[in-house]
Write a protein that holds these residues in place. Sequence first.
Motif, PDB file in Angstrom:
ATOM      1  N   MET A  71       0.830  -1.207   0.000  1.00  0.00           N
ATOM      2  CA  MET A  71       0.000   0.000   0.000  1.00  0.00           C
ATOM      3  C   MET A  71       0.866   1.260   0.000  1.00  0.00           C
ATOM      4  N   PHE A  72       1.973   1.230   0.725  1.00  0.00           N
ATOM      5  CA  PHE A  72       2.884   2.378   0.705  1.00  0.00           C
ATOM      6  C   PHE A  72       3.353   2.656  -0.722  1.00  0.00           C
ATOM      7  N   ARG A  73       3.745   1.578  -1.423  1.00  0.00           N
ATOM      8  CA  ARG A  73       4.256   1.737  -2.793  1.00  0.00           C
ATOM      9  C   ARG A  73       3.151   2.212  -3.739  1.00  0.00           C
ATOM     10  N   ILE A  74       2.001   1.563  -3.679  1.00  0.00           N
ATOM     11  CA  ILE A  74       0.901   1.896  -4.595  1.00  0.00           C
ATOM     12  C   ILE A  74       0.453   3.342  -4.426  1.00  0.00           C
ATOM     13  N   SER A  75       0.397   3.786  -3.194  1.00  0.00           N
ATOM     14  CA  SER A  75      -0.111   5.132  -2.914  1.00  0.00           C
ATOM     15  C   SER A  75       0.985   6.190  -2.886  1.00  0.00           C
ATOM     16  N   ASN A  76       2.227   5.787  -3.200  1.00  0.00           N
ATOM     17  CA  ASN A  76       3.363   6.713  -3.149  1.00  0.00           C
ATOM     18  C   ASN A  76       3.464   7.391  -1.785  1.00  0.00           C
ATOM     19  N   CYS A  77       3.230   6.625  -0.750  1.00  0.00           N
ATOM     20  CA  CYS A  77       3.268   7.147   0.610  1.00  0.00           C
ATOM     21  C   CYS A  77       4.716   7.455   0.995  1.00  0.00           C
ATOM     22  N   SER A  78       4.960   8.685   1.388  1.00  0.00           N
ATOM     23  CA  SER A  78       6.320   9.068   1.786  1.00  0.00           C
ATOM     24  C   SER A  78       6.674   8.406   3.117  1.00  0.00           C
TER      25      SER A  78
END
Length: 151
Positions: free
Chosen positions: A4-11
């Motif tokens: 989810m971090f990767r998919i959402s470009n979560c910093s």
Amino acid sequence: METMFRISNCSVENQIKFSTCTLLGNTLTWWNSHVKTVGNDIAYEMTWTKLKKKITNKYCPRTEIKKLKVKLWELKVKGNDVIGYNQRFQELALLCGRMFPKESDKIEKYVGGLPDMIHGSVVASKPKTMQEEMETAIEVMDKRICTFVDR
């Protein structure tokens, strides 16, 4: 969560906020208590790795992980259910990730749980990844079942 971090470009700075807003039940209560104890600033400065370790220590005690490792070592295909075996193997392998330092170790364990009637064929195909290994096992089992039914 890391997907989810990767998919959402979560910093990196927002990973704790993002991940903790998905917590439910006892885990959410635990997190809210932690925030109240240490304060917002300190709680949200924590790294994802540290939070993951805290949650693992709290909700996955070593005794439970040991039980899961035993289940993984004893796991075998039941009947012809390679798909069920694949699912359970993947679940246990994720929870016991440190058991397999290399992909080849995981593949070796996986093949060891296959029934004799497909074991040799799967090994002979020499898949390079776990995914290829699982797909090959399903294909070989399907062929064996079809051959048996056609007789």
